[in-house]
Every structure is written in structure tokens, then in C-alpha cells.
Enzyme design. Structure first.
Site, mmCIF file in Angstrom:
data_model
loop_
_atom_site.group_PDB
_atom_site.id
_atom_site.type_symbol
_atom_site.label_atom_id
_atom_site.label_comp_id
_atom_site.label_asym_id
_atom_site.label_seq_id
_atom_site.Cartn_x
_atom_site.Cartn_y
_atom_site.Cartn_z
ATOM 1 N N ASP A 189 0.790 -1.176 -0.188
ATOM 2 C CA ASP A 189 -0.025 0.096 -0.124
ATOM 3 C C ASP A 189 0.963 1.275 0.010
ATOM 4 O O ASP A 189 2.115 1.067 0.182
ATOM 5 C CB ASP A 189 -1.065 -0.039 1.290
ATOM 6 C CG ASP A 189 -1.558 1.182 1.526
ATOM 7 O OD1 ASP A 189 -2.207 1.707 0.466
ATOM 8 O OD2 ASP A 189 -1.815 1.725 2.670
ATOM 9 N N PHE A 190 0.254 2.564 -0.105
ATOM 10 C CA PHE A 190 1.131 3.564 -0.186
ATOM 11 C C PHE A 190 0.965 4.304 1.101
ATOM 12 O O PHE A 190 1.764 4.540 2.067
ATOM 13 C CB PHE A 190 0.851 4.604 -1.524
ATOM 14 C CG PHE A 190 1.683 5.994 -1.456
ATOM 15 C CD1 PHE A 190 3.066 5.866 -1.410
ATOM 16 C CD2 PHE A 190 0.907 7.132 -1.405
ATOM 17 C CE1 PHE A 190 3.829 7.116 -1.197
ATOM 18 C CE2 PHE A 190 1.512 8.121 -1.330
ATOM 19 C CZ PHE A 190 3.154 8.279 -1.350
ATOM 20 N N ASP A 191 -0.086 5.155 1.035
ATOM 21 C CA ASP A 191 -0.489 5.902 2.505
ATOM 22 C C ASP A 191 -0.752 5.244 3.642
ATOM 23 O O ASP A 191 -1.275 4.338 3.709
ATOM 24 C CB ASP A 191 -1.834 6.598 2.115
ATOM 25 C CG ASP A 191 -1.549 7.817 0.957
ATOM 26 O OD1 ASP A 191 -1.176 8.968 1.211
ATOM 27 O OD2 ASP A 191 -1.993 7.494 -0.195
#
Length: 265
Positions: A23-25
Site C-alpha cells: 500500500d502507499f499512504d
């Protein structure tokens, strides 16, 4: 430590058939009030770049549009970028969109206009072209209102409602989420790691649980990144817990060092 050593050993013996997905955030980046300003934590791009030379595949699976992800990770060699939960895919300069997604642009455009008219100005409205998000982090007092607005619009327009950390997202009713992406990407692999922090990452965790249960030769490593907004169920189901996004590059460096180990002659 014994369990950690076992995870590394399985990954090392499957290096050519291992994949790492993120995932990123909240996972590779600290969550911020303005999503447009978010950058990977220091060392993340370098750690991913090193990892790509050691395993078969490395990918980012995010709610962000793929062009945003490309601006942050496009220079990582061979990285696969999945935007909008898999509605968009980018690799080696080539981008594709899931069949049927483009026709929802007009619906999303109408929802953006409605959100700006009906929701308080303190709520941030994010245009993702094929989906849209309502962020109430800078105005948490409007949480109930934002969620109810999202539920109403999802019912009215046949959209899928996705609740993230202080975020309400509306996306097209197309069979794409982090679970379907991981099910696709894990084909042909023996060891898959996935790093996440929010409720949408549960789909990836559970896809990998089913994938690993199907064969004793497969190993899934589900990593939860802990911070104040991390989903409690994700923490409960994780195989490994990392203390915040800033700790992820160090963990990846430790993994890469183990994978890159060569006996001394």
C-alpha cells in the site's frame, strides 16, 4: 526472532519466485492532511530499488491514481503500479485501465460537483478521475456526515463505498480491489509479502491467506504498519507488525541483505 528467521529463510529459498507488494499512504508514506503533498518516507525508493534486483516482482497497490504513483515510484526499475485499487495498471511506461471503468467518468464528475456543493468546505474533495474521495482529516467533527453522504451516493449511483482512515471513497462497481490484484500477482510465485495499514488492505491479506492455504509450498507474509489510524483487524491478522512507515525501509533493507547474502569463499 526464530519466527522472523523462518520467514527470511523461506523468502531466501524462493527468491526467484518471491513478490513484495505495498500500500502507499500509511505504509510507504506518512499520512498527511493534504494528500497531494504526500511523499515516500526517506529511504523507501532506495529500498524498493534494491529489492527489485533480488526478487521476481515488486508492486504498489494503492487507492491513488496511477499517474500519482508514477510520479513517486516511476524510476524504480521494473515496479508494477496498481492505481485506484487495481482499476489502473502501469509497468515499464505502459498504462492500462480495467474494462468498463472509463464509462464511470461522467458519474464521478457529477459526484464531485455534488460533494463540493453539499459538504462543508473544511472537507477536502479529491478527484481521481475514475473515482473520488472525501477526506475529513482536517475536520474530524464531520466524520458522520461524510460517511452518511458517501453511503447515500453509493446507493443512488450504484457505486462501491470504501472507508479508509478519515476517508470516504466512491469507486465504480467493477471487480477490482487489493484482493483481486494480489490473487493475480501471486500466480506463479511461492512467497508473497504484502504491507498495508488500512481496512482496504484486509482484502489483500485474505487473498494471500487463501492462496497460501492452497499449497504447503506457498508462504504469505502479511505485514501491518502500525500508526494511530491503523485498522485493528489488520493488526490482529498480521504475521509481522512494523512500527510506522518510517520503519519500513529498514525492514526492507534487512530482507534485502538476507536475500543478497553469499557464502564467503
Amino acid at each position: 526472532m526464530e519466527r522472523w528467521a523462518s520467514l527470511l529463510e523461506k523468502t531466501r529459498t524462493s527468491t526467484g519466485r518471491s513478490g513484495f507488494y505495498f500500500d502507499f499512504d500509511g505504509t510507504l508514506a506518512r499520512i498527511q492532511i493534504d494528500p497531494a503533498t504526500v511523499l515516500p518516507v526517506p529511504g523507501a525508493v532506495e529500498a524498493l530499488t534494491r529489492l527489485t534486483s533480488l526478487v521476481r516482482s515488486v508492486g504498489i497497490v494503492s487507492a491513488r491514481p496511477v499517474d500519482f504513483l508514477q510520479s513517486r515510484f516511476g524510476e524504480v526499475p521494473g515496479v508494477v503500479l496498481y492505481g485506484l485499487y487495481g482499476l489502473e495498471r502501469w509497468q515499464s511506461g505502459s498504462a492500462t485501465v480495467a474494462p468498463g471503468a472509463e464509462r464511470w467518468k461522467q458519474v464521478v464528475s457529477g459526484l464531485l460537483a455534488r460533494a463540493r456543493e453539499e459538504l462543508p468546505g473544511a472537507i477536502l474533495i479529491e478527484d481521481k478521475r475514475l473515482s473520488m474521495a472525501v477526506h475529513y482529516r482536517r475536520a474530524p467533527r464531520f466524520e458522520e456526515r461524510a460517511i452518511q453522504w458517501g453511503r447515500d451516493q453509493a446507493r443512488r449511483h450504484g457505486m462501491i463505498l470504501e472507508l479508509g482512515p478519515m476517508t470516504v471513497e466512491l469507486k465504480p462497481p467493477i471487480d477490482r480491489d487489493k484482493g483481486t490484484v494480489l490473487a493475480q500477482e501471486s500466480s506463479g510465485l511461492d512467497c508473497v509479502w504484502y504491507f498495508g495499514d488500512g481496512a482496504p488492505d484486509l482484502a489483500a491479506f485474505r487473498a494471500l491467506e487463501g492462496w497460501s492455504a492452497a499449497s504447503p509450498d506457498r508462504k504469505a507474509v502479511r505485514v501491518a504498519v502500525r500508526h494511530p489510524d491503523t485498522d485493528a483487524t489488520l493488526l490482529h491478522e498480521a504475521d509481522v507488525i512494523v512500527q510506522g512507515p518510517d520503519a519500513v525501509p529498514g525492514l526492507l533493507d534487512a530482507v534485502s541483505t538476507a536475500l543478497d547474502h553469499r557464502p564467503r569463499e
